[in-house]
Design an enzyme around this catalytic site. Sequence first.
Site, PDB file in Angstrom:
ATOM      1  N   TYR A 142       0.826  -1.211   0.000  1.00 57.00           N
ATOM      2  CA  TYR A 142       0.000   0.000   0.000  1.00 57.00           C
ATOM      3  C   TYR A 142       0.859   1.261   0.000  1.00 57.00           C
ATOM      4  O   TYR A 142       0.443   2.299  -0.490  1.00 57.00           O
ATOM      5  CB  TYR A 142      -0.893   0.032   1.242  1.00 57.00           C
ATOM      6  N   ASP A 225      -3.105 -18.316   0.417  1.00 57.90           N
ATOM      7  CA  ASP A 225      -4.087 -19.000  -0.440  1.00 57.90           C
ATOM      8  C   ASP A 225      -4.833 -20.077   0.346  1.00 57.90           C
ATOM      9  O   ASP A 225      -6.058 -20.210   0.281  1.00 57.90           O
ATOM     10  CB  ASP A 225      -3.439 -19.577  -1.718  1.00 57.90           C
ATOM     11  N   ASP A 253     -12.374  -8.940   4.517  1.00 58.68           N
ATOM     12  CA  ASP A 253     -13.659  -8.941   3.794  1.00 58.68           C
ATOM     13  C   ASP A 253     -14.231 -10.352   3.736  1.00 58.68           C
ATOM     14  O   ASP A 253     -15.434 -10.568   3.900  1.00 58.68           O
ATOM     15  CB  ASP A 253     -13.485  -8.428   2.357  1.00 58.68           C
TER      16      ASP A 253
HETATM   17  C1  IPM Z   1     -10.362  -0.982   3.989  1.00 55.77           C
HETATM   18  C2  IPM Z   1     -10.572  -0.369   2.633  1.00 55.77           C
HETATM   19  C3  IPM Z   1      -9.382   0.518   2.304  1.00 55.77           C
HETATM   20  C4  IPM Z   1      -8.142  -0.354   2.319  1.00 55.77           C
HETATM   21  C5  IPM Z   1      -9.515   1.292   0.988  1.00 55.77           C
HETATM   22  C6  IPM Z   1     -10.769   2.121   0.942  1.00 55.77           C
HETATM   23  C7  IPM Z   1      -8.307   2.144   0.726  1.00 55.77           C
HETATM   24  O1  IPM Z   1     -10.770  -1.353   1.679  1.00 55.77           O
HETATM   25  O2  IPM Z   1     -10.246  -0.221   4.976  1.00 55.77           O
HETATM   26  O3  IPM Z   1     -10.342  -2.207   4.081  1.00 55.77           O
HETATM   27  O4  IPM Z   1      -7.842  -1.024   1.312  1.00 55.77           O
HETATM   28  O5  IPM Z   1      -7.449  -0.360   3.334  1.00 55.77           O
HETATM   29 MN    MN Z   2     -10.889  -3.382   2.494  1.00 55.79          MN
END
Ligand code: IPM
Ligand code: MN
Length: 358
Positions: A142, A225, A253
């Site tokens: 990132y 994975d 997620d």
């Molecule tokens: C999260 C989001 C962010 C990330 C995005 C919006 C930059 O997906 O907080 O998980 O990838 O960290």
């Molecule tokens: Mn995210």
Amino acid sequence: MNYNIAVLDGDGIGPEICAGAIKVLNKVGEKFGHNFNFEHLYIGGCSIDKFGTPLPQETIDKCLKSDSVLLGAVGGYKWDNLPGNERPEKGLLGIRKAMNLYSNIRPAKLWKSLAKASPLKYDLVKNGVEIIIVRELIGGIYFGERYKGVDENGVEYAWDTEKYSVPEIERITKIACEMALKRSKKVVSVDKANVLESSRLWRKTVHEYAAKHYPEITVEDVLVDNMAMQIVKNPAQFDVVVTSNIFGDILSDEAAQVTGSIGMLASSSLGDSKCGLYEPIHGSAPDIAGKDIANPIATILAAAMMLRDSFDLTDEYAAIENAIQSVLDENFRTADIYEEGKIKVSGSKMADLIAQKI
Ligand code: IPM
Ligand code: MN
């Protein structure tokens, strides 16, 4: 006590869900005798529209001076075609970095009353799931160097870099071990050490640091994975999971979905001070913004985590968690967690119901 909270509503459903959390915080203040002061500041797309930047200096300065920060969500179709550096998301990454929030805790918990909302077979989740994902937040790909160019044949190319140093890995390992001490004393570390050099350093450092400072903790490695598979195969096997920025983004997620709805999951981001940033893990959902159907629970839980982790208000945290539990037990549901036979309510109504229970 007086607490100064910076509120970064952001875009899409951000303002609605923050309003829900503020409603609940005000009720907590009334009940427990605290005074929460809120100052709304710009971040993300709305800030681009107003100031031409996703993260104004004023927002950074005021967040740093606040006692803690509550954030809704950033981003939306309107800003999707801007160059990487000018996107709303850059504001979120920027504030994480400016506040040195290297540790992101994302608990994926299955609420008993929502077990049926999980897409997994009931048998796999019926005894409960609670995965605490400890995500490194201000390093890795990132924030690594990136480049986009065109080679001598006119072919476009681009690259990003995943880079971690030993101190960066050690400090996040410490957070995970501290968390595990209060729980199962087990940490699962997720990497891709069969391919990536950065992952090999990650793995070695996590083991060395944990063995030296937390001999009572067991560390197990799982390749990312395989982890993605295990989370849907048997999520109940996991407790504390520590991983890099990008793997944590993806796996949180997935874990959220396993617990029913991403609308239920909150996260806390902290560095070396008590001033943190608290946000739902979901996005700005521009498709449902302004319709009062977004689930405010993740943001209300984020506010609860702020009370606990930044202000040490554990009874107040519990009051919010119990209030959510009783509203769910009474069968109230927002659209995202609705099942037949339950009572569907709007986002603002859900926040009202929770506030009333405090
Ligand atoms: C999260 C989001 C962010 C990330 C995005 C919006 C930059 O997906 O907080 O998980 O990838 O960290
Ligand atoms: Mn995210």
